[in-house]
Design a protein around this motif. Sequence first.
Motif, PDB file in Angstrom:
ATOM      1  N   ARG A 115      30.570  -6.478  -5.071  1.00 53.96           N
ATOM      2  CA  ARG A 115      31.639  -5.217  -5.158  1.00 53.96           C
ATOM      3  C   ARG A 115      31.874  -4.537  -5.848  1.00 53.96           C
ATOM      4  O   ARG A 115      31.982  -3.018  -5.843  1.00 53.96           O
ATOM      5  N   THR A 119      30.767  -0.229  -4.712  1.00 54.84           N
ATOM      6  CA  THR A 119      31.907   1.049  -6.102  1.00 54.84           C
ATOM      7  C   THR A 119      30.988   1.206  -7.045  1.00 54.84           C
ATOM      8  O   THR A 119      30.897   3.259  -6.445  1.00 54.84           O
ATOM      9  N   ALA A 163      31.911   1.506 -12.323  1.00 56.61           N
ATOM     10  CA  ALA A 163      32.431   0.290 -11.258  1.00 56.61           C
ATOM     11  C   ALA A 163      33.989  -0.416 -12.189  1.00 56.61           C
ATOM     12  O   ALA A 163      34.403  -0.702 -11.446  1.00 56.61           O
ATOM     13  N   ILE A 166      37.000   0.788 -13.137  1.00 60.74           N
ATOM     14  CA  ILE A 166      37.302   1.069 -11.215  1.00 60.74           C
ATOM     15  C   ILE A 166      37.986  -0.320 -10.879  1.00 60.74           C
ATOM     16  O   ILE A 166      39.535  -0.085 -10.119  1.00 60.74           O
ATOM     17  N   ASN A 167      37.069  -1.158 -10.796  1.00 59.33           N
ATOM     18  CA  ASN A 167      37.523  -2.398  -9.871  1.00 59.33           C
ATOM     19  C   ASN A 167      38.158  -3.617 -10.964  1.00 59.33           C
ATOM     20  O   ASN A 167      38.994  -4.616 -10.529  1.00 59.33           O
TER      21      ASN A 167
END
Length: 538
Positions: A115, A119, A163, A166-167
Amino acid sequence: MIVIQTVICAILCSYATALVLRHNMHMFQLNGYKNDEHFRWIRKNLRQQWLLGFCFVLGVIRMVIPVIWPEVPFYVLLPVDILIYLTLWLVILVYRAMHRIYSKKKLVYTARVRRMILTICILITLALLTWILGFIYFGKGIRPVNGFLLILLSAQIILNIVANVINSPMEKAISRHYINDAKRMLRNMPDLKIIGVTGSYGKTSVKFYLQTLLQDSFDVLVTPGNFNTPLGVTRTVREHLKPTHQIFICEMGARRVGEIKELCDLVHPDYGIITAVGPQHLDTFFSIENIAKTKFELADAVPSENAVFLNGDNEIIREKGKEYPNAVFYSSDSMMQSGGYRAKDISVSQMGTDFTVVSPGGGEQKFQTKLIGAHNVINVLGAIAAANMMGISLKDLVVPVRKIQPVEHRMQLREHGTFTIIDDAYNSNPVGSKAAVETLEMFDGVRILITPGMVELGDKEEEYNRKFGTYAASCCDYILTVGKRRAEVIMEGALSEGFPENKCKRFDKLEDAMNFAHNIKDPGHKYILLENDLPDNY
Protein backbone atom coordinates in the motif's frame (compact mmCIF):
# COMPACT_ATOMS: atom_id res chain seq x y z
CA MET A 1 16.97 14.92 -29.86
CA ILE A 2 15.51 16.45 -26.69
CA VAL A 3 12.74 13.83 -26.68
CA ILE A 4 15.28 10.99 -27.00
CA GLN A 5 17.37 12.42 -24.15
CA THR A 6 14.26 12.72 -21.98
CA VAL A 7 13.21 9.12 -22.71
CA ILE A 8 16.71 7.79 -21.88
CA CYS A 9 16.75 9.78 -18.67
CA ALA A 10 13.24 8.58 -17.74
CA ILE A 11 14.20 4.91 -18.24
CA LEU A 12 17.37 5.19 -16.16
CA CYS A 13 15.62 7.27 -13.54
CA SER A 14 12.74 4.79 -13.23
CA TYR A 15 15.13 1.91 -12.56
CA ALA A 16 17.20 3.95 -10.12
CA THR A 17 14.05 5.15 -8.33
CA ALA A 18 12.83 1.56 -7.91
CA LEU A 19 16.15 0.54 -6.33
CA VAL A 20 16.29 3.57 -4.01
CA LEU A 21 12.64 3.09 -3.03
CA ARG A 22 13.29 -0.58 -2.21
CA HIS A 23 16.29 0.26 0.00
CA ASN A 24 14.57 3.02 1.94
CA MET A 25 11.39 0.97 2.34
CA HIS A 26 13.51 -1.87 3.71
CA MET A 27 15.05 0.45 6.30
CA PHE A 28 11.63 1.92 7.10
CA GLN A 29 10.28 -1.57 7.78
CA LEU A 30 13.25 -2.38 10.04
CA ASN A 31 12.52 0.85 11.90
CA GLY A 32 9.04 -0.46 12.68
CA TYR A 33 7.17 1.91 10.33
CA LYS A 34 7.79 4.63 12.95
CA ASN A 35 8.26 8.04 11.34
CA ASP A 36 10.30 9.48 14.22
CA GLU A 37 12.63 6.48 14.42
CA HIS A 38 13.13 6.46 10.65
CA PHE A 39 13.83 10.19 10.62
CA ARG A 40 16.49 9.68 13.29
CA TRP A 41 17.92 6.86 11.18
CA ILE A 42 18.07 9.19 8.14
CA ARG A 43 19.97 11.79 10.12
CA LYS A 44 22.45 9.21 11.43
CA ASN A 45 22.98 7.63 8.00
CA LEU A 46 22.76 10.65 5.72
CA ARG A 47 26.29 10.12 4.40
CA GLN A 48 25.30 6.62 3.30
CA GLN A 49 22.97 8.15 0.70
CA TRP A 50 25.02 11.18 -0.34
CA LEU A 51 24.36 10.34 -3.98
CA LEU A 52 20.73 11.40 -3.55
CA GLY A 53 21.89 14.81 -2.37
CA PHE A 54 24.10 15.09 -5.44
CA CYS A 55 21.12 14.10 -7.63
CA PHE A 56 19.05 16.85 -6.04
CA VAL A 57 21.69 19.53 -6.76
CA LEU A 58 22.24 18.25 -10.30
CA GLY A 59 18.48 18.11 -10.87
CA VAL A 60 18.00 21.70 -9.76
CA ILE A 61 20.80 22.87 -12.09
CA ARG A 62 19.38 20.90 -15.04
CA MET A 63 15.89 22.21 -14.39
CA VAL A 64 16.83 25.86 -13.89
CA ILE A 65 19.07 26.29 -16.96
CA PRO A 66 16.25 26.03 -19.58
CA VAL A 67 14.02 28.26 -17.47
CA ILE A 68 16.45 31.17 -17.13
CA TRP A 69 17.93 30.58 -20.61
CA PRO A 70 15.03 29.47 -22.86
CA GLU A 71 17.15 29.36 -26.02
CA VAL A 72 20.03 27.46 -24.45
CA PRO A 73 22.02 25.70 -27.20
CA PHE A 74 22.02 21.92 -27.40
CA TYR A 75 25.78 21.67 -26.83
CA VAL A 76 25.45 23.46 -23.46
CA LEU A 77 22.92 20.98 -22.07
CA LEU A 78 24.64 17.90 -23.51
CA PRO A 79 27.50 17.74 -20.93
CA VAL A 80 24.97 18.18 -18.12
CA ASP A 81 22.81 15.38 -19.53
CA ILE A 82 25.84 13.09 -19.88
CA LEU A 83 26.69 13.78 -16.22
CA ILE A 84 23.07 12.94 -15.33
CA TYR A 85 23.29 9.60 -17.19
CA LEU A 86 26.58 8.72 -15.46
CA THR A 87 25.14 9.70 -12.07
CA LEU A 88 22.07 7.54 -12.62
CA TRP A 89 24.24 4.57 -13.56
CA LEU A 90 26.26 5.14 -10.40
CA VAL A 91 23.06 5.24 -8.33
CA ILE A 92 21.94 1.97 -9.92
CA LEU A 93 25.28 0.27 -9.21
CA VAL A 94 25.50 1.57 -5.62
CA TYR A 95 21.94 0.61 -4.63
CA ARG A 96 22.23 -2.80 -6.25
CA ALA A 97 25.36 -3.35 -4.17
CA MET A 98 23.62 -2.06 -1.04
CA HIS A 99 20.81 -4.54 -1.64
CA ARG A 100 23.35 -7.36 -1.52
CA ILE A 101 25.05 -5.96 1.59
CA TYR A 102 21.91 -5.17 3.61
CA SER A 103 20.27 -8.54 3.29
CA LYS A 104 20.34 -10.14 6.76
CA LYS A 105 16.60 -9.68 6.97
CA LYS A 106 15.11 -8.99 3.58
CA LEU A 107 12.29 -6.57 2.86
CA VAL A 108 8.98 -8.35 3.35
CA TYR A 109 6.36 -7.18 0.88
CA THR A 110 3.50 -7.14 3.37
CA ALA A 111 0.13 -5.66 2.49
CA ARG A 112 1.17 -2.50 4.30
CA VAL A 113 4.38 -2.20 2.28
CA ARG A 114 2.47 -2.72 -0.97
CA ARG A 115 0.00 0.00 0.00
CA MET A 116 2.85 2.39 0.78
CA ILE A 117 4.58 1.65 -2.53
CA LEU A 118 1.30 2.29 -4.36
CA THR A 119 0.91 5.62 -2.57
CA ILE A 120 4.48 6.62 -3.45
CA CYS A 121 3.92 5.71 -7.12
CA ILE A 122 0.75 7.80 -7.18
CA LEU A 123 2.57 10.75 -5.61
CA ILE A 124 5.40 10.50 -8.15
CA THR A 125 2.97 10.24 -11.07
CA LEU A 126 0.89 13.21 -9.91
CA ALA A 127 3.98 15.33 -9.29
CA LEU A 128 5.45 14.46 -12.68
CA LEU A 129 2.23 15.08 -14.61
CA THR A 130 1.63 18.37 -12.83
CA TRP A 131 5.18 19.51 -13.54
CA ILE A 132 5.13 18.50 -17.20
CA LEU A 133 1.72 20.05 -17.87
CA GLY A 134 2.73 23.19 -16.05
CA PHE A 135 5.88 23.67 -18.11
CA ILE A 136 4.05 22.90 -21.36
CA TYR A 137 1.30 25.38 -20.41
CA PHE A 138 3.83 28.11 -19.69
CA GLY A 139 5.65 27.38 -22.90
CA LYS A 140 8.80 25.87 -21.42
CA GLY A 141 8.42 22.52 -23.23
CA ILE A 142 9.89 19.31 -21.83
CA ARG A 143 13.47 20.54 -21.43
CA PRO A 144 13.34 20.89 -17.61
CA VAL A 145 11.82 17.41 -17.13
CA ASN A 146 15.18 15.62 -16.78
CA GLY A 147 16.04 17.80 -13.82
CA PHE A 148 12.72 17.20 -12.16
CA LEU A 149 13.15 13.43 -12.57
CA LEU A 150 16.38 13.65 -10.57
CA ILE A 151 14.66 15.68 -7.85
CA LEU A 152 11.93 13.03 -7.60
CA LEU A 153 14.64 10.38 -7.31
CA SER A 154 16.34 12.22 -4.44
CA ALA A 155 12.96 12.64 -2.71
CA GLN A 156 12.79 8.85 -2.15
CA ILE A 157 14.74 9.34 1.05
CA ILE A 158 11.65 10.86 2.71
CA LEU A 159 8.73 9.77 0.52
CA ASN A 160 8.07 6.66 2.63
CA ILE A 161 7.49 8.94 5.62
CA VAL A 162 5.10 11.06 3.54
CA ALA A 163 3.27 7.96 2.31
CA ASN A 164 3.04 6.64 5.85
CA VAL A 165 1.42 9.88 7.01
CA ILE A 166 -1.07 9.79 4.11
CA ASN A 167 -1.91 6.14 4.73
CA SER A 168 -2.10 6.54 8.51
CA PRO A 169 -5.92 6.80 8.80
CA MET A 170 -6.39 3.77 6.58
CA GLU A 171 -3.70 1.74 8.41
CA LYS A 172 -5.27 2.59 11.78
CA ALA A 173 -8.69 1.49 10.54
CA ILE A 174 -7.30 -1.80 9.21
CA SER A 175 -5.37 -2.45 12.45
CA ARG A 176 -8.43 -1.63 14.53
CA HIS A 177 -10.53 -4.12 12.57
CA TYR A 178 -8.02 -6.95 13.06
CA ILE A 179 -7.43 -6.10 16.74
CA ASN A 180 -11.16 -6.02 17.47
CA ASP A 181 -11.52 -9.39 15.78
CA ALA A 182 -8.74 -10.83 17.98
CA LYS A 183 -10.39 -9.38 21.08
CA ARG A 184 -13.67 -11.02 20.08
CA MET A 185 -11.95 -14.41 19.70
CA LEU A 186 -10.33 -14.10 23.14
CA ARG A 187 -13.63 -13.08 24.76
CA ASN A 188 -15.21 -16.21 23.32
CA MET A 189 -12.69 -18.34 25.29
CA PRO A 190 -13.26 -17.29 28.92
CA ASP A 191 -11.46 -20.37 30.29
CA LEU A 192 -8.25 -19.60 28.40
CA LYS A 193 -5.44 -18.66 30.81
CA ILE A 194 -3.27 -15.88 29.41
CA ILE A 195 0.29 -15.37 30.67
CA GLY A 196 1.97 -12.14 29.63
CA VAL A 197 5.78 -12.13 29.48
CA THR A 198 7.78 -8.92 29.22
CA GLY A 199 11.18 -7.54 30.13
CA SER A 200 14.09 -5.60 28.71
CA TYR A 201 15.71 -8.95 27.92
CA GLY A 202 15.05 -12.63 28.59
CA LYS A 203 11.35 -12.54 27.67
CA THR A 204 11.64 -14.65 24.52
CA SER A 205 13.72 -17.28 26.33
CA VAL A 206 11.30 -17.45 29.28
CA LYS A 207 8.38 -17.71 26.88
CA PHE A 208 9.79 -20.76 25.12
CA TYR A 209 11.09 -22.34 28.34
CA LEU A 210 7.62 -22.02 29.87
CA GLN A 211 6.06 -23.56 26.77
CA THR A 212 8.36 -26.59 27.18
CA LEU A 213 7.38 -26.96 30.84
CA LEU A 214 3.63 -26.66 30.23
CA GLN A 215 3.05 -28.43 26.93
CA ASP A 216 2.94 -31.97 28.38
CA SER A 217 0.09 -30.99 30.72
CA PHE A 218 -1.78 -28.32 28.74
CA ASP A 219 -2.62 -27.35 25.19
CA VAL A 220 -0.41 -24.25 24.87
CA LEU A 221 -0.26 -21.44 22.31
CA VAL A 222 2.74 -19.08 22.23
CA THR A 223 3.43 -16.02 20.14
CA PRO A 224 5.97 -17.23 17.56
CA GLY A 225 9.39 -15.65 17.10
CA ASN A 226 9.34 -12.00 18.06
CA PHE A 227 5.61 -11.47 17.42
CA ASN A 228 5.41 -9.19 20.45
CA THR A 229 3.64 -6.11 19.05
CA PRO A 230 -0.14 -5.51 18.95
CA LEU A 231 -0.34 -6.60 15.31
CA GLY A 232 1.99 -9.57 15.92
CA VAL A 233 -0.15 -10.76 18.84
CA THR A 234 -3.31 -10.09 16.83
CA ARG A 235 -2.00 -12.18 13.95
CA THR A 236 -1.11 -15.01 16.36
CA VAL A 237 -4.62 -15.04 17.83
CA ARG A 238 -6.45 -14.80 14.50
CA GLU A 239 -4.32 -17.40 12.71
CA HIS A 240 -3.41 -19.91 15.45
CA LEU A 241 -5.81 -19.75 18.40
CA LYS A 242 -8.01 -22.87 18.60
CA PRO A 243 -10.93 -23.73 20.92
CA THR A 244 -8.79 -26.51 22.43
CA HIS A 245 -6.07 -24.18 23.69
CA GLN A 246 -5.91 -23.89 27.48
CA ILE A 247 -2.99 -21.49 27.96
CA PHE A 248 -1.78 -18.60 25.80
CA ILE A 249 1.76 -17.37 26.52
CA CYS A 250 1.96 -13.87 25.08
CA GLU A 251 5.31 -12.15 24.69
CA MET A 252 4.99 -8.37 25.09
CA GLY A 253 7.58 -6.02 23.61
CA ALA A 254 7.77 -2.25 23.88
CA ARG A 255 9.88 0.68 22.73
CA ARG A 256 7.76 3.45 24.27
CA VAL A 257 5.80 4.15 27.43
CA GLY A 258 2.25 2.80 27.16
CA GLU A 259 2.92 0.03 24.66
CA ILE A 260 2.70 -2.80 27.22
CA LYS A 261 -0.63 -1.37 28.42
CA GLU A 262 -1.84 -1.43 24.82
CA LEU A 263 -1.01 -5.15 24.62
CA CYS A 264 -2.64 -5.82 28.00
CA ASP A 265 -5.81 -4.06 26.84
CA LEU A 266 -5.78 -6.45 23.89
CA VAL A 267 -5.27 -9.79 25.67
CA HIS A 268 -6.15 -9.05 29.34
CA PRO A 269 -3.48 -11.29 30.96
CA ASP A 270 -4.38 -13.50 33.92
CA TYR A 271 -0.74 -13.82 35.00
CA GLY A 272 2.44 -11.93 34.24
CA ILE A 273 6.20 -12.48 34.19
CA ILE A 274 8.65 -9.56 34.20
CA THR A 275 12.12 -10.86 33.36
CA ALA A 276 14.27 -7.73 33.58
CA VAL A 277 14.36 -3.95 33.60
CA GLY A 278 17.52 -2.58 32.05
CA PRO A 279 19.01 -0.16 29.53
CA GLN A 280 17.37 -1.33 26.32
CA HIS A 281 15.79 1.02 23.74
CA LEU A 282 16.98 4.06 25.69
CA ASP A 283 16.86 6.07 22.47
CA THR A 284 13.04 5.80 22.58
CA PHE A 285 12.38 5.34 26.32
CA PHE A 286 14.91 8.07 27.30
CA SER A 287 15.27 6.82 30.91
CA ILE A 288 15.37 3.66 33.02
CA GLU A 289 12.41 5.03 34.98
CA ASN A 290 10.29 5.03 31.83
CA ILE A 291 11.38 1.47 31.06
CA ALA A 292 10.41 0.29 34.55
CA LYS A 293 7.07 2.08 34.36
CA THR A 294 6.31 0.45 31.01
CA LYS A 295 7.29 -3.09 32.03
CA PHE A 296 5.17 -2.83 35.18
CA GLU A 297 2.15 -1.93 33.06
CA LEU A 298 1.87 -5.73 32.85
CA ALA A 299 1.80 -6.05 36.65
CA ASP A 300 -0.88 -3.34 36.77
CA ALA A 301 -3.05 -5.34 34.36
CA VAL A 302 -2.86 -8.69 36.22
CA PRO A 303 -5.87 -9.27 38.51
CA SER A 304 -4.97 -8.84 42.19
CA GLU A 305 -5.96 -12.44 43.00
CA ASN A 306 -3.43 -13.82 40.47
CA ALA A 307 0.35 -13.85 40.60
CA VAL A 308 2.82 -11.65 38.75
CA PHE A 309 6.26 -13.32 38.71
CA LEU A 310 9.17 -10.94 39.17
CA ASN A 311 12.90 -11.46 38.70
CA GLY A 312 14.23 -10.71 42.18
CA ASP A 313 17.83 -10.63 40.94
CA ASN A 314 17.03 -7.37 39.15
CA GLU A 315 17.42 -4.50 41.62
CA ILE A 316 14.87 -2.23 39.94
CA ILE A 317 12.26 -5.00 39.80
CA ARG A 318 13.04 -5.97 43.38
CA GLU A 319 12.31 -2.46 44.64
CA LYS A 320 9.31 -1.67 42.47
CA GLY A 321 7.83 -5.12 43.03
CA LYS A 322 7.27 -4.29 46.70
CA GLU A 323 4.30 -2.17 45.58
CA TYR A 324 2.43 -5.28 44.38
CA PRO A 325 0.85 -7.61 46.97
CA ASN A 326 0.42 -10.34 44.34
CA ALA A 327 4.14 -10.35 43.43
CA VAL A 328 5.93 -13.71 43.49
CA PHE A 329 9.69 -13.27 43.28
CA TYR A 330 12.11 -15.74 41.77
CA SER A 331 15.78 -15.20 42.49
CA SER A 332 19.24 -16.63 43.09
CA ASP A 333 20.40 -17.52 46.56
CA SER A 334 22.01 -14.15 47.29
CA MET A 335 18.91 -12.17 46.34
CA MET A 336 16.27 -14.28 48.05
CA GLN A 337 12.87 -12.73 48.61
CA SER A 338 10.67 -14.23 51.35
CA GLY A 339 7.84 -16.30 49.95
CA GLY A 340 9.41 -16.64 46.53
CA TYR A 341 11.29 -19.23 44.48
CA ARG A 342 15.03 -19.56 45.04
CA ALA A 343 17.79 -21.21 43.02
CA LYS A 344 20.79 -22.47 44.96
CA ASP A 345 23.79 -24.79 44.53
CA ILE A 346 24.28 -23.61 40.96
CA SER A 347 26.97 -25.63 39.15
CA VAL A 348 28.00 -24.69 35.60
CA SER A 349 30.06 -26.70 33.13
CA GLN A 350 30.53 -26.96 29.37
CA MET A 351 27.88 -29.69 29.38
CA GLY A 352 25.15 -27.61 31.03
CA THR A 353 23.96 -26.34 34.38
CA ASP A 354 22.78 -28.01 37.61
CA PHE A 355 20.83 -26.17 40.31
CA THR A 356 18.36 -26.73 43.12
CA VAL A 357 15.04 -24.89 43.42
CA VAL A 358 13.50 -24.03 46.78
CA SER A 359 9.76 -23.34 46.54
CA PRO A 360 7.85 -20.77 48.67
CA GLY A 361 6.68 -23.63 50.89
CA GLY A 362 10.24 -24.81 51.53
CA GLY A 363 10.24 -27.85 49.23
CA GLU A 364 13.41 -28.54 47.27
CA GLN A 365 14.10 -30.15 43.90
CA LYS A 366 17.33 -30.58 41.93
CA PHE A 367 17.29 -29.73 38.21
CA GLN A 368 19.60 -30.18 35.25
CA THR A 369 19.54 -28.26 31.99
CA LYS A 370 21.55 -28.32 28.79
CA LEU A 371 21.72 -24.53 28.83
CA ILE A 372 25.17 -23.09 29.48
CA GLY A 373 25.84 -20.19 31.80
CA ALA A 374 24.65 -19.33 35.30
CA HIS A 375 22.68 -16.37 33.90
CA ASN A 376 20.29 -18.82 32.21
CA VAL A 377 19.23 -20.23 35.57
CA ILE A 378 17.18 -17.15 36.44
CA ASN A 379 15.16 -17.44 33.21
CA VAL A 380 14.54 -21.16 33.74
CA LEU A 381 13.59 -20.43 37.35
CA GLY A 382 11.00 -17.89 36.21
CA ALA A 383 9.44 -20.53 33.95
CA ILE A 384 9.54 -23.11 36.77
CA ALA A 385 7.79 -20.68 39.15
CA ALA A 386 4.98 -20.01 36.67
CA ALA A 387 4.56 -23.70 35.75
CA ASN A 388 4.47 -24.67 39.42
CA MET A 389 1.75 -22.08 40.06
CA MET A 390 -0.17 -23.63 37.13
CA GLY A 391 -0.38 -26.82 39.17
CA ILE A 392 2.65 -28.84 38.02
CA SER A 393 4.79 -30.11 40.91
CA LEU A 394 8.52 -29.41 41.02
CA LYS A 395 9.19 -33.14 40.75
CA ASP A 396 7.12 -33.37 37.56
CA LEU A 397 9.08 -30.46 36.08
CA VAL A 398 12.46 -32.23 36.29
CA VAL A 399 12.16 -33.99 32.90
CA PRO A 400 10.66 -30.97 31.06
CA VAL A 401 13.51 -28.76 32.37
CA ARG A 402 15.99 -31.30 31.01
CA LYS A 403 14.23 -31.04 27.64
CA ILE A 404 14.65 -27.26 27.39
CA GLN A 405 16.61 -26.31 24.28
CA PRO A 406 18.54 -23.07 23.75
CA VAL A 407 16.46 -20.49 21.93
CA GLU A 408 17.89 -19.83 18.47
CA HIS A 409 20.73 -17.27 18.51
CA ARG A 410 20.65 -17.05 22.33
CA MET A 411 23.76 -18.78 23.71
CA GLN A 412 23.16 -21.60 21.26
CA LEU A 413 26.05 -24.08 20.88
CA ARG A 414 26.91 -25.21 17.36
CA GLU A 415 29.74 -27.70 16.84
CA HIS A 416 31.91 -27.39 13.71
CA GLY A 417 34.73 -29.89 14.08
CA THR A 418 37.79 -27.98 15.32
CA PHE A 419 35.74 -25.03 16.56
CA THR A 420 32.49 -24.38 18.42
CA ILE A 421 30.19 -21.43 17.76
CA ILE A 422 28.43 -19.96 20.79
CA ASP A 423 25.66 -18.11 18.98
CA ASP A 424 24.36 -15.19 21.04
CA ALA A 425 23.72 -13.08 17.98
CA TYR A 426 20.02 -12.28 18.36
CA ASN A 427 20.43 -9.25 20.59
CA SER A 428 22.77 -7.84 23.19
CA ASN A 429 22.46 -5.75 26.32
CA PRO A 430 24.85 -4.68 29.10
CA VAL A 431 23.82 -7.50 31.45
CA GLY A 432 23.61 -10.26 28.81
CA SER A 433 26.89 -9.34 27.11
CA LYS A 434 28.77 -9.49 30.42
CA ALA A 435 27.19 -12.86 31.23
CA ALA A 436 28.04 -14.15 27.74
CA VAL A 437 31.78 -13.41 27.95
CA GLU A 438 31.86 -14.79 31.50
CA THR A 439 30.34 -18.00 30.12
CA LEU A 440 32.93 -18.04 27.34
CA GLU A 441 35.67 -17.82 29.98
CA MET A 442 34.72 -21.20 31.47
CA PHE A 443 35.53 -23.06 28.23
CA ASP A 444 38.93 -24.72 28.03
CA GLY A 445 40.45 -23.68 24.71
CA VAL A 446 41.01 -20.61 22.55
CA ARG A 447 38.24 -18.16 23.50
CA ILE A 448 37.35 -15.74 20.71
CA LEU A 449 34.78 -12.93 20.92
CA ILE A 450 33.27 -11.50 17.73
CA THR A 451 30.94 -8.55 18.24
CA PRO A 452 29.72 -5.31 16.61
CA GLY A 453 28.79 -3.92 20.04
CA MET A 454 25.48 -2.87 21.55
CA VAL A 455 22.94 -0.38 20.20
CA GLU A 456 19.79 1.46 21.27
CA LEU A 457 21.38 2.58 24.53
CA GLY A 458 20.86 6.31 23.97
CA ASP A 459 23.48 8.60 25.50
CA LYS A 460 24.89 5.65 27.46
CA GLU A 461 25.81 3.65 24.35
CA GLU A 462 29.50 4.59 24.35
CA GLU A 463 29.83 4.04 28.10
CA TYR A 464 28.26 0.58 28.04
CA ASN A 465 30.30 -0.56 25.03
CA ARG A 466 33.52 0.60 26.69
CA LYS A 467 32.60 -1.34 29.84
CA PHE A 468 31.87 -4.37 27.67
CA GLY A 469 35.44 -4.13 26.37
CA THR A 470 36.79 -4.17 29.93
CA TYR A 471 34.72 -7.27 30.79
CA ALA A 472 35.79 -9.04 27.62
CA ALA A 473 39.48 -8.33 28.30
CA SER A 474 39.50 -10.61 31.33
CA CYS A 475 37.52 -13.43 29.68
CA CYS A 476 38.76 -13.72 26.09
CA ASP A 477 41.93 -14.67 24.27
CA TYR A 478 40.95 -12.71 21.15
CA ILE A 479 38.54 -9.78 20.71
CA LEU A 480 37.41 -9.25 17.12
CA THR A 481 35.11 -6.27 16.58
CA VAL A 482 32.96 -5.59 13.54
CA GLY A 483 32.07 -2.12 12.28
CA LYS A 484 33.55 1.17 13.37
CA ARG A 485 31.96 3.48 15.96
CA ARG A 486 31.01 0.93 18.64
CA ALA A 487 33.89 -1.38 17.73
CA GLU A 488 36.49 1.29 18.43
CA VAL A 489 34.99 2.01 21.86
CA ILE A 490 35.02 -1.71 22.79
CA MET A 491 38.67 -1.94 21.76
CA GLU A 492 39.51 1.13 23.85
CA GLY A 493 37.94 -0.54 26.88
CA ALA A 494 39.81 -3.80 26.31
CA LEU A 495 43.17 -2.14 25.71
CA SER A 496 42.74 0.00 28.84
CA GLU A 497 42.76 -3.27 30.81
CA GLY A 498 46.07 -4.32 29.29
CA PHE A 499 44.62 -6.66 26.66
CA PRO A 500 47.25 -7.53 23.99
CA GLU A 501 46.88 -5.14 21.06
CA ASN A 502 47.81 -7.82 18.52
CA LYS A 503 44.84 -9.92 19.69
CA CYS A 504 42.32 -7.07 19.53
CA LYS A 505 41.35 -6.36 15.93
CA ARG A 506 38.62 -4.55 14.00
CA PHE A 507 36.96 -5.74 10.77
CA ASP A 508 34.47 -4.14 8.42
CA LYS A 509 32.48 -7.34 7.88
CA LEU A 510 31.48 -10.31 10.03
CA GLU A 511 32.80 -12.67 7.35
CA ASP A 512 36.29 -11.14 7.63
CA ALA A 513 36.28 -11.56 11.41
CA MET A 514 35.14 -15.18 11.08
CA ASN A 515 37.88 -15.92 8.52
CA PHE A 516 40.50 -14.46 10.87
CA ALA A 517 39.14 -16.55 13.76
CA HIS A 518 39.26 -19.74 11.70
CA ASN A 519 42.88 -19.08 10.76
CA ILE A 520 44.13 -18.55 14.32
CA LYS A 521 46.89 -21.12 14.86
CA ASP A 522 46.90 -21.21 18.66
CA PRO A 523 46.75 -24.80 20.01
CA GLY A 524 43.47 -26.03 21.43
CA HIS A 525 39.82 -26.18 20.46
CA LYS A 526 38.43 -22.80 19.41
CA TYR A 527 35.28 -21.36 21.00
CA ILE A 528 33.83 -18.43 19.04
CA LEU A 529 31.24 -16.28 20.80
CA LEU A 530 29.06 -14.32 18.37
CA GLU A 531 27.74 -11.56 20.61
CA ASN A 532 25.04 -9.60 18.78
CA ASP A 533 24.42 -9.25 15.06
CA LEU A 534 23.17 -5.79 14.20
CA PRO A 535 20.22 -5.54 11.81
CA ASP A 536 20.69 -3.84 8.44
CA ASN A 537 19.46 -0.44 9.67
CA TYR A 538 22.54 -0.23 11.94
